[in-house]
Write a protein that holds these residues in place. Structure first.
Motif, PDB file in Angstrom:
ATOM      1  N   ILE A 179      40.312  42.916  40.018  1.00 19.04           N
ATOM      2  CA  ILE A 179      40.869  41.637  40.442  1.00 19.04           C
ATOM      3  C   ILE A 179      39.724  40.864  41.067  1.00 19.04           C
ATOM      4  CG2 ILE A 179      42.464  40.480  42.016  1.00 19.04           C
ATOM      5  CD1 ILE A 179      44.432  42.701  41.594  1.00 19.04           C
TER       6      ILE A 179
ATOM      7  N   HIS B 146      41.327  38.334  49.334  1.00 13.46           N
ATOM      8  CA  HIS B 146      42.173  38.150  48.143  1.00 13.46           C
ATOM      9  C   HIS B 146      43.419  37.400  48.571  1.00 13.46           C
ATOM     10  CE1 HIS B 146      45.749  40.033  45.895  1.00 13.46           C
ATOM     11  NE2 HIS B 146      45.263  39.101  45.098  1.00 13.46           N
TER      12      HIS B 146
ATOM     13  N   ASP C 247      47.173  36.279  47.203  1.00 14.21           N
ATOM     14  CA  ASP C 247      48.258  36.314  46.225  1.00 14.21           C
ATOM     15  C   ASP C 247      49.178  35.138  46.526  1.00 14.21           C
ATOM     16  OD1 ASP C 247      49.748  37.422  44.090  1.00 14.21           O
ATOM     17  OD2 ASP C 247      51.146  38.305  45.522  1.00 14.21           O
TER      18      ASP C 247
ATOM     19  N   THR D  78      45.775  35.344  42.895  1.00 14.98           N
ATOM     20  CA  THR D  78      46.689  35.920  41.925  1.00 14.98           C
ATOM     21  C   THR D  78      48.083  35.323  42.108  1.00 14.98           C
ATOM     22  OG1 THR D  78      47.107  37.799  43.388  1.00 14.98           O
ATOM     23  CG2 THR D  78      45.379  38.057  41.755  1.00 14.98           C
TER      24      THR D  78
ATOM     25  N   ALA E  63      44.758  37.450  38.220  1.00 10.49           N
ATOM     26  CA  ALA E  63      45.723  38.432  37.713  1.00 10.49           C
ATOM     27  C   ALA E  63      47.117  37.877  37.970  1.00 10.49           C
ATOM     28  CB  ALA E  63      45.564  39.787  38.400  1.00 10.49           C
TER      29      ALA E  63
END
Length: 381
Positions: free
Chosen positions: A12, A105, A107, A152, A180
């Motif tokens: 990712i 990261h 999401d 993501t 992703a």
């Protein structure tokens, strides 16, 4: 159980996720303490996502939200899930997060079926508005890009059986630069009832070709994860309710997805040690009194299927100190094996129901108007 071949690691953005397992964000559950506990049993190279954070609350620097955005010192990558409905607000929130170095990261949440969210066009309702969905993903990706932080998207199959959105959502997220996508194989109308439709995960995998596709829904054991990946061809799994009261599931997933023998489930003595460890981690995070109140909701999950007895269950459900908890756990027989009827579904299930939407929401899927009043100013679902 026959050993499976080792599963290929997932990437990712710059992060190698090995084995390809993600802990789903769960409101009131995936705080620092629970994530650390899961990580102690699983791989440090898997991803463990914090509770949902709202973009508006980040922009306004809401005090409660800033506290929820905490990560353990050893947590990497630090994974945060953002909820938003306005491209400008989402972009500003991402700029703040990456500018302050708060996450590695991000999401984005498009799967929440809760009425207070969908009635304003958020969560699982929003991907129906294809252009608006694309603008929000694009805004988040562009804001995160200078810091190299991957974005993501996690979504559901659709609003209901008559309004399926996941294939469009996957294509759009891919086109807008998402690193992703993950699909919960239920519609918003199903909530958590019935059975997740893994065939829809397979269809998404066939549709989205250039980025990883992760599957979510009804993974309650390592065998479930292997079956889902074999059935759908997905690149990894997202685990939610299956690890409630069962953080050692990540140990089993770690072994199964690496083609190693899956350890036997713990006896009651080990589970008691896990419960006490969970309590201590919570106490470090929020103080002893709040920690024990927070732990109470986990008790029925931890002792599901065990012969604990109604009176002891009641006392565990109102425990208020670490010493009291230690004493109560000491009354249990540590040799009792893990019961067969503790396998399978746990956590929220409920019944399907009509999704509450804003008036006229389904009239024009190309409408880019930001849903009025949908910007939540608090976090946690």
């Amino acid at each position: 159980m026959t050993l499976a071949s080792a599963t290929a690691p997932l990437r990712i953005g710059p992060y190698r996720v090995d084995p390809p397992v993600v802990l789903a964000p769960m409101a009131g559950i995936t705080n620092v303490a629970f994530r650390k506990l899961c990580r102690e049993y699983g791989s440090r190279d898997s991803i463990y996502v914090c509770e949902m954070i709202t973009a508006r609350a980040v922009v306004e620097r809401n005090e409660k939200t800033l506290r929820m955005m905490a990560f353990d010192e050893g947590e990497h990558p630090r994974s945060m899930q953002l909820y938003g409905v306005d491209p400008a607000t989402m972009a500003e929130a991402v700029r703040i997060i990456v500018g302050e170095g708060w996450a590695d990261h991000i999401d984005t949440n498009w799967g929440c079926p809760v009425a207070k969210v969908t009635r304003k066009g958020g969560g699982a309702a929003l991907p129906y508005k294809r252009r608006l969905f694309g603008e929000i993903i694009s805004a988040a990706v562009k804001a995160a890009e200078p810091a190299g932080v991957p974005v993501t998207a996690k979504f559901r199959v659709g609003i209901d059986e008559d309004h399926i959105t996941h294939l469009d959502a996957g294509r759009i997220a891919e086109d807008m630069g998402a690193a992703a996508v993950a699909l919960h194989g239920r519609t918003a109308a199903q909530r958590y009832s019935g059975t997740a439709d893994w065939d829809q995960i397979a269809r998404l995998k066939e549709t989205v070709r250039s980025i990883p596709v992760l599957g979510n829904g009804d993974i309650f054991s390592s065998e479930d994860a292997l079956r889902m990946m074999a059935h759908t061809g997905c690149d990894g799994v997202v685990v939610g309710r299956g690890c409630l009261g069962r953080p050692w599931l990540f140990r089993e997933l770690h072994a199964a997805l690496r083609g190693e023998p899956v350890p036997e489930p713990p006896r009651l003595g080990e589970i008691c040690r896990i419960v006490y460890r969970h309590a201590c981690l919570l106490a470090e995070e929020m103080g002893e009194q709040r920690a024990l109140r927070d732990l109470r909701k986990h008790m029925s999950w931890y002792f599901m299927g065990f012969p604990v007895g109604s009176e002891l269950r009641r006392r565990l459900g109102v425990v208020s100190t670490l010493d009291e908890l230690d004493g109560l756990l000491g009354e249990l027989d540590p040799t009792v094996p893990f019961p067969a009827d503790a396998e399978g579904p746990r956590g929220r299930q409920g019944s399907p129901g009509k999704v509450v939407l804003p008036e006229g929401w389904l009239d024009d899927p190309e409408d880019v108007s930001v849903p009025e009043g949908a910007e939540l100013d608090h976090s946690g679902g």
